[in-house]
Design a protein around this motif. Structure first.
Motif, PDB file in Angstrom:
ATOM      1  N   VAL A   1     -28.130 -43.722  -8.973  1.00 38.73           N
ATOM      2  CA  VAL A   1     -27.276 -43.282 -10.080  1.00 38.73           C
ATOM      3  C   VAL A   1     -28.143 -42.783 -11.234  1.00 38.73           C
ATOM      4  CG1 VAL A   1     -25.640 -44.067 -11.840  1.00 38.73           C
ATOM      5  CG2 VAL A   1     -25.322 -44.745  -9.451  1.00 38.73           C
ATOM      6  N   ASN A   2     -29.158 -43.552 -11.616  1.00 36.08           N
ATOM      7  CA  ASN A   2     -30.041 -43.130 -12.708  1.00 36.08           C
ATOM      8  C   ASN A   2     -30.747 -41.814 -12.389  1.00 36.08           C
ATOM      9  OD1 ASN A   2     -29.814 -44.917 -14.915  1.00 36.08           O
ATOM     10  ND2 ASN A   2     -30.940 -46.480 -13.815  1.00 36.08           N
ATOM     11  N   GLU A   3     -31.173 -41.663 -11.163  1.00 33.60           N
ATOM     12  CA  GLU A   3     -31.836 -40.424 -10.768  1.00 33.60           C
ATOM     13  C   GLU A   3     -30.877 -39.236 -10.888  1.00 33.60           C
ATOM     14  OE1 GLU A   3     -34.449 -38.584  -7.089  1.00 33.60           O
ATOM     15  OE2 GLU A   3     -33.033 -40.202  -6.668  1.00 33.60           O
ATOM     16  N   ALA A   4     -29.647 -39.415 -10.406  1.00 27.96           N
ATOM     17  CA  ALA A   4     -28.657 -38.342 -10.471  1.00 27.96           C
ATOM     18  C   ALA A   4     -28.315 -37.984 -11.919  1.00 27.96           C
ATOM     19  CB  ALA A   4     -27.398 -38.754  -9.712  1.00 27.96           C
ATOM     20  N   VAL A   5     -28.158 -38.998 -12.768  1.00 28.87           N
ATOM     21  CA  VAL A   5     -27.868 -38.744 -14.179  1.00 28.87           C
ATOM     22  C   VAL A   5     -29.044 -38.031 -14.829  1.00 28.87           C
ATOM     23  CG1 VAL A   5     -27.473 -39.850 -16.417  1.00 28.87           C
ATOM     24  CG2 VAL A   5     -26.210 -40.630 -14.410  1.00 28.87           C
TER      25      VAL A   5
END
Length: 60
Positions: free
Chosen positions: A17-21
């Motif tokens: 999730v952090n990578e995608a954001v």
């Protein structure tokens, strides 16, 4: 399934999730944080997998 496997999988998910954001917001620091979280999660899951394998080996 043991707690290390569960926590590791959860940490990997948070990392994704952090990578995608980070990618969506063009924030390389958050993207890197996501990559690191995924690696930490995978390591923790691997430890859990080893514990399960050891436990199963004792039963045999």
């Amino acid at each position: 399934m043991n707690k290390d496997q569960v926590k590791g999988t959860a940490e990997k998910l948070k990392g994704k999730v952090n990578e995608a954001v980070g990618k969506a917001t063009d924030d390389p620091a958050q993207e890197l944080k996501g990559d690191v979280q995924q690696e930490v999660g995978q390591t923790q899951k691997d430890v859990g997998d080893l514990k399960e394998a050891a436990k199963d080996a004792k039963k045999d």
